[in-house]
Design a protein around this motif. Structure first.
Motif, PDB file in Angstrom:
ATOM      1  N   LEU A 152       4.662  12.319  -5.873  1.00 39.60           N
ATOM      2  CA  LEU A 152       5.091  12.051  -4.610  1.00 39.60           C
ATOM      3  C   LEU A 152       4.725  11.060  -3.543  1.00 39.60           C
ATOM      4  O   LEU A 152       5.000  10.121  -2.955  1.00 39.60           O
ATOM      5  CB  LEU A 152       5.749  13.315  -4.197  1.00 39.60           C
ATOM      6  N   ALA A 153       3.529  11.738  -3.512  1.00 36.75           N
ATOM      7  CA  ALA A 153       1.791  11.640  -2.304  1.00 36.75           C
ATOM      8  C   ALA A 153       1.736  10.083  -2.757  1.00 36.75           C
ATOM      9  O   ALA A 153       1.144   9.213  -2.199  1.00 36.75           O
ATOM     10  CB  ALA A 153       0.893  12.570  -2.291  1.00 36.75           C
ATOM     11  N   ALA A 154       2.093   9.328  -4.498  1.00 39.22           N
ATOM     12  CA  ALA A 154       1.920   7.683  -4.463  1.00 39.22           C
ATOM     13  C   ALA A 154       3.328   7.535  -3.705  1.00 39.22           C
ATOM     14  O   ALA A 154       3.171   5.918  -3.359  1.00 39.22           O
ATOM     15  CB  ALA A 154       1.960   7.626  -5.634  1.00 39.22           C
ATOM     16  N   THR A 155       4.493   7.635  -4.011  1.00 40.13           N
ATOM     17  CA  THR A 155       5.612   7.695  -4.319  1.00 40.13           C
ATOM     18  C   THR A 155       5.778   6.936  -2.499  1.00 40.13           C
ATOM     19  O   THR A 155       6.440   5.867  -2.157  1.00 40.13           O
ATOM     20  CB  THR A 155       6.440   8.189  -4.708  1.00 40.13           C
ATOM     21  N   TYR A 156       5.485   7.778  -1.620  1.00 43.10           N
ATOM     22  CA  TYR A 156       6.187   7.488  -0.016  1.00 43.10           C
ATOM     23  C   TYR A 156       5.831   6.424   0.470  1.00 43.10           C
ATOM     24  O   TYR A 156       6.301   5.928   1.026  1.00 43.10           O
ATOM     25  CB  TYR A 156       6.665   9.138   0.832  1.00 43.10           C
ATOM     26  N   PRO A 157       4.421   6.352   0.028  1.00 42.59           N
ATOM     27  CA  PRO A 157       3.178   5.282   1.143  1.00 42.59           C
ATOM     28  C   PRO A 157       4.015   4.094   0.482  1.00 42.59           C
ATOM     29  O   PRO A 157       4.175   2.730   0.967  1.00 42.59           O
ATOM     30  CB  PRO A 157       2.041   5.678   1.153  1.00 42.59           C
ATOM     31  N   ALA A 158       4.177   4.027  -0.943  1.00 45.92           N
ATOM     32  CA  ALA A 158       4.654   2.826  -1.486  1.00 45.92           C
ATOM     33  C   ALA A 158       5.566   2.181  -0.877  1.00 45.92           C
ATOM     34  O   ALA A 158       6.535   0.816  -1.199  1.00 45.92           O
ATOM     35  CB  ALA A 158       4.392   2.730  -3.314  1.00 45.92           C
ATOM     36  N   LEU A 159       6.921   3.299  -0.237  1.00 46.59           N
ATOM     37  CA  LEU A 159       8.095   3.026   0.239  1.00 46.59           C
ATOM     38  C   LEU A 159       8.016   2.229   1.506  1.00 46.59           C
ATOM     39  O   LEU A 159       8.800   2.277   2.237  1.00 46.59           O
ATOM     40  CB  LEU A 159       8.751   4.087  -0.048  1.00 46.59           C
ATOM     41  N   GLY A 160       6.729   2.819   1.889  1.00 47.95           N
ATOM     42  CA  GLY A 160       6.825   2.663   3.513  1.00 47.95           C
ATOM     43  C   GLY A 160       6.566   3.711   4.629  1.00 47.95           C
ATOM     44  O   GLY A 160       6.817   2.841   5.890  1.00 47.95           O
ATOM     45  N   TYR A 161       6.481   4.971   4.084  1.00 47.89           N
ATOM     46  CA  TYR A 161       6.923   6.294   4.668  1.00 47.89           C
ATOM     47  C   TYR A 161       5.102   5.874   4.395  1.00 47.89           C
ATOM     48  O   TYR A 161       4.142   5.986   4.276  1.00 47.89           O
ATOM     49  CB  TYR A 161       7.233   7.041   4.192  1.00 47.89           C
ATOM     50  N   GLU A 162       4.874   6.830   5.913  1.00 50.98           N
ATOM     51  CA  GLU A 162       4.335   7.320   7.245  1.00 50.98           C
ATOM     52  C   GLU A 162       3.961   9.220   6.278  1.00 50.98           C
ATOM     53  O   GLU A 162       4.377   9.785   6.668  1.00 50.98           O
ATOM     54  CB  GLU A 162       3.917   7.390   8.292  1.00 50.98           C
ATOM     55  N   VAL A 163       2.963   8.911   5.903  1.00 50.69           N
ATOM     56  CA  VAL A 163       3.421  10.339   4.965  1.00 50.69           C
ATOM     57  C   VAL A 163       1.808  11.636   5.684  1.00 50.69           C
ATOM     58  O   VAL A 163       0.456  10.781   6.107  1.00 50.69           O
ATOM     59  CB  VAL A 163       2.307  10.462   3.615  1.00 50.69           C
ATOM     60  N   VAL A 164       2.439  12.325   6.052  1.00 52.04           N
ATOM     61  CA  VAL A 164       1.311  13.628   6.683  1.00 52.04           C
ATOM     62  C   VAL A 164       1.153  15.372   5.616  1.00 52.04           C
ATOM     63  O   VAL A 164       2.332  15.465   5.909  1.00 52.04           O
ATOM     64  CB  VAL A 164       1.623  13.678   8.528  1.00 52.04           C
ATOM     65  N   ILE A 165       0.216  15.468   5.413  1.00 49.31           N
ATOM     66  CA  ILE A 165       0.434  16.449   4.385  1.00 49.31           C
ATOM     67  C   ILE A 165       0.165  18.006   5.612  1.00 49.31           C
ATOM     68  O   ILE A 165      -0.879  17.749   6.893  1.00 49.31           O
ATOM     69  CB  ILE A 165      -1.150  16.130   3.665  1.00 49.31           C
TER      70      ILE A 165
END
Length: 177
Positions: A144-157
């Motif tokens: 999931l940590a790799a998927t979200y940015p690949a789909l153009g989302y900004e990820v905040v841990i």
């Protein structure tokens, strides 16, 4: 910008607890599709369970997540989701190789910022609805940590802090946008 805010990440990372706090504060919430499906399947002796038929489970989660996402569009204010369509599509694509992620994620967008609960062994527990181990939870988190940015989302841990502070962190981050 979408007002549907995803909280995703590691199983056992505190997502459901965060969602309960958002609900307590008066925000619209959508409980995790996976847990709802497991409860339904166990009550009806069904087999669309991740430990019996993971593919059927993922397809049910996609259906439920799609309906949840559509229903939230009519809500005033933000709606906070404990997991969602991308988590389900990621699982199905991982299990089958079907290229469903790009198509589904384009048609059903969430808020640009996605919040991920990191692996947190000190709070991880299994239960009748979560039967997989911590190593499997970490592998899912990594996908999931790799998927979200690949789909153009900004990820905040999310930081490993108390529930109220985590909720405040999320709200502050959304307000700053």
């Amino acid at each position: 910008m979408s007002r549907s805010v995803l909280i995703s990440g590691c199983s056992g990372g505190g997502k459901s607890t965060l969602l309960a706090e958002f609900g307590r504060r008066g925000h619209a919430i959508v409980e995790e599709p996976g847990r709802r499906i497991v409860k339904q399947e166990l009550a009806s002796n069904g087999t669309a369970l991740p430990w019996i038929d993971a593919i059927a489970f993922a397809r049910r989660a996609i259906e439920m997540s799609t309906a949840d996402h559509a229903a939230a569009k009519g809500q005033a204010g933000r709606t906070f989701f404990d997991r969602g369509l991308i988590d389900a599509a990621s699982a199905l694509q991982h299990l089958t190789g079907e290229p469903v992620l790009q198509k589904l994620s384009t048609a059903h967008r969430y808020h640009q910022t996605v919040f991920l609960t990191p692996p947190w062994p000190e709070i991880y527990t299994s239960d009748p609805e979560r039967r997989h181990g911590f190593d499997e939870a970490v592998a899912e988190y990594d996908r999931l940590a790799a998927t979200y940015p690949a789909l153009g989302y900004e990820v905040v841990i999310l930081p490993k802090i108390g529930v109220a502070d985590r909720v405040n962190f999320i709200l502050d981050r959304l307000t700053a946008k």
